[in-house]
Design an enzyme around this catalytic site. Structure first.
Site, PDB file in Angstrom:
ATOM      1  N   GLY A  84     161.865  34.500  33.914  1.00 24.59           N
ATOM      2  CA  GLY A  84     162.546  33.583  34.887  1.00 24.59           C
ATOM      3  C   GLY A  84     164.130  33.301  34.271  1.00 24.59           C
ATOM      4  O   GLY A  84     164.414  32.453  34.922  1.00 24.59           O
ATOM      5  N   ASP A 114     160.366  34.455  29.206  1.00 24.43           N
ATOM      6  CA  ASP A 114     161.124  35.540  29.398  1.00 24.43           C
ATOM      7  C   ASP A 114     161.250  36.008  27.769  1.00 24.43           C
ATOM      8  O   ASP A 114     160.655  35.599  26.928  1.00 24.43           O
ATOM      9  CB  ASP A 114     162.469  35.231  29.702  1.00 24.43           C
ATOM     10  CG  ASP A 114     163.214  36.304  30.377  1.00 24.43           C
ATOM     11  OD1 ASP A 114     163.136  37.530  29.857  1.00 24.43           O
ATOM     12  OD2 ASP A 114     163.709  36.144  31.672  1.00 24.43           O
ATOM     13  N   ASP A 172     157.098  39.242  26.882  1.00 27.29           N
ATOM     14  CA  ASP A 172     157.298  40.396  27.483  1.00 27.29           C
ATOM     15  C   ASP A 172     156.103  40.968  28.652  1.00 27.29           C
ATOM     16  O   ASP A 172     155.301  41.045  28.356  1.00 27.29           O
ATOM     17  CB  ASP A 172     157.381  41.567  26.529  1.00 27.29           C
ATOM     18  CG  ASP A 172     157.529  42.986  26.990  1.00 27.29           C
ATOM     19  OD1 ASP A 172     157.879  43.112  28.104  1.00 27.29           O
ATOM     20  OD2 ASP A 172     157.842  43.839  26.154  1.00 27.29           O
ATOM     21  N   PHE A 173     156.790  40.987  29.948  1.00 27.64           N
ATOM     22  CA  PHE A 173     155.767  41.368  31.138  1.00 27.64           C
ATOM     23  C   PHE A 173     154.833  42.674  30.933  1.00 27.64           C
ATOM     24  O   PHE A 173     154.121  42.677  31.984  1.00 27.64           O
ATOM     25  CB  PHE A 173     156.356  40.850  32.345  1.00 27.64           C
ATOM     26  CG  PHE A 173     157.709  41.717  32.567  1.00 27.64           C
ATOM     27  CD1 PHE A 173     157.825  43.028  32.193  1.00 27.64           C
ATOM     28  CD2 PHE A 173     158.923  41.022  33.012  1.00 27.64           C
ATOM     29  CE1 PHE A 173     159.093  43.789  32.569  1.00 27.64           C
ATOM     30  CE2 PHE A 173     159.907  41.877  33.544  1.00 27.64           C
ATOM     31  CZ  PHE A 173     159.875  43.081  33.096  1.00 27.64           C
ATOM     32  N   HIS A 230     162.408  44.555  41.592  1.00 30.44           N
ATOM     33  CA  HIS A 230     163.464  45.644  42.184  1.00 30.44           C
ATOM     34  C   HIS A 230     164.013  46.157  40.912  1.00 30.44           C
ATOM     35  O   HIS A 230     164.842  47.144  41.212  1.00 30.44           O
ATOM     36  CB  HIS A 230     164.392  44.672  43.109  1.00 30.44           C
ATOM     37  CG  HIS A 230     165.313  43.945  42.494  1.00 30.44           C
ATOM     38  ND1 HIS A 230     166.418  43.388  43.115  1.00 30.44           N
ATOM     39  CD2 HIS A 230     165.413  43.383  41.246  1.00 30.44           C
ATOM     40  CE1 HIS A 230     167.170  42.721  42.239  1.00 30.44           C
ATOM     41  NE2 HIS A 230     166.664  42.430  41.331  1.00 30.44           N
TER      42      HIS A 230
END
Length: 414
Positions: free
Chosen positions: A254, A278, A299-300, A319
């Protein structure tokens, strides 16, 4: 049979026959426009652009693209970097200001500054009062705001070569659609091995400017939690765990927390807790958020530490990545979701099959040239989320019904 275009075509108005009708349509739209009517304003912008393009000759359009716009960018970036726009605002937002005095305050060569400001004025972004004397327009006033001005330093000053040199990258890749996040036009243009453009921008000292742009480009758009876009009080709050430590919304990647902070302001009495996630390098720069919002480094691409949240939210994250990386991100979130309870809310551009808006197509080219990624159509979103074996399904695309670039894509476990 071969054909050719006569050179005279390039020196005549591009489409003079369209001008009378466009003028009539603009007059009719203007007469019914009300303050705050974004749908009407969008229609006026589109038709005004068509009118201008109809009146300009192809030669003039070529010079605008290759001379005028690059020159304007050079002047605007320099103005942001040296603090020109902030100085002019501090001197008085509506004051008439002389180049010599501005140059002295900035430590700049007055001849140089005068040449730059003259072109900014010629392009319509300063008001000329006299020789080497100008007043700010609303646009140049806004360049004093970090969330507006810093985009010029980050996207144009930092990674602006990527779209310009995209054709070189395509030559090397045999004109294939870019889908490799580790091999992008940005990597080629800047000869870097860093993972992505965000890491590169941080490496050249433009991390804060990039974060400011992330918060700036979405200004003026409806926030995802606005009642006319996504009815939070009807979809998230009923049935949510009301205990203080129960995670209500996890804002994944975010950034500086613009979205989660806006959610808190709009719904101060929400159940549960709000969490902003984040990378550590981003979280350490977060300032000014409501103290009740939990900050978490994450970390996603790794296991999601918050299990069973009511909603996992991502804004303009997917994106940035081609499909293969997106599938890994989504898989981590699906693993953390609670069946029948958790929702995945993706706030992103959804390009229509026809009649795409220029912000959406511009974003698509930006993603392609910087990240080998893309803005997606509704069909592509369904393919990515439902056709990749992720155990996820799309329950609804939420839109306010106006010219929204971004939709809320609501997903649940299949």
């Amino acid at each position: 049979m071969s054909s050719s275009v006569d050179l005279s075509l390039a020196t005549r108005a591009s489409n003079p026959d369209a001008v009378p009708k466009l003028v009539q349509e603009l007059h009719a739209l203007q007469g019914s426009m009300q303050d705050g009517d974004e749908e009407m304003r969008h229609q006026l912008v589109v038709k005004t652009r068509r009118l201008l393009q109809s009146l300009l000759t192809p030669r003039e359009q070529m010079l605008q693209h290759t001379w005028a716009d690059p020159g304007l960018n050079a002047a605007l970036i320099t103005g942001v970097d040296v603090g020109l726009w902030k100085l002019m605002v501090n001197n008085g937002v509506d004051a008439s200001q002389k180049v010599d005095a501005l140059a002295e305050s900035l430590g700049m060569d007055p001849v140089l500054l005068g040449r730059l400001m003259r072109h900014v004025c010629a392009m319509g972004h300063l008001e000329e009062v006299g020789q080497d004397e100008y007043k700010l327009t609303n646009f140049t006033k806004s360049l004093s705001l970090d969330v507006i001005g810093d985009g010029y330093l980050a996207l144009l000053g930092g990674i602006g070569r990527s779209p310009i040199e995209f054709y070189k990258f395509l030559r090397e890749t045999n004109w294939r659609n870019p889908t490799d996040a580790a091999h992008t036009a940005m990597h080629a243009s800047y000869n870097t091995d860093l993972p992505n453009c965000f890491e590169y921008l941080r490496s050249v000292g433009l991390g804060p400017q990039t974060n400011h742009h992330m918060g700036g480009y979405r200004q003026g758009r409806l926030p995802w939690m606005h009642p006319s876009l996504y009815p939070v009080e009807q979809t998230l709050f009923p049935g949510a765990d009301t205990s203080p430590d129960a995670p209500l919304v996890v804002d994944v990647a975010g950034g500086l927390g613009h979205d989660i902070n806006e959610f808190k302001k709009l719904y101060p009495n929400h159940p549960g807790k709000l969490i902003l996630q984040d990378l550590p390098v981003v979280i350490q720069d977060v300032q000014g958020l409501d103290s009740s919002i939990q900050l978490m480094s994450h970390d996603f691409l790794t296991e999601q530490p918050v299990k069973g949240a009511r909603a996992y939210f991502m804004h303009s994250i997917l994106h940035d990545w081609p499909d293969d990386v997106c599938q890994k991100i989504l898989a981590r979130l699906a693993d953390a979701m609670k069946p029948g309870y958790s929702k995945l809310l993706i706030f992103e551009c959804v390009i229509p099959r026809t009649g795409a808006y220029w912000e959406a197509t511009a974003g698509d080219i930006l993603m392609m040239t910087q990240l080998s990624a893309l803005e997606r159509t509704e069909d592509h979103w369904r393919q990515l989320i439902e056709g990749s074996g992720l155990n996820l399904k799309i329950t609804k695309f939420w839109t306010s019904g106006h010219s929204d670039v971004e939709n809320v894509i609501e997903c649940e476990l299949a």
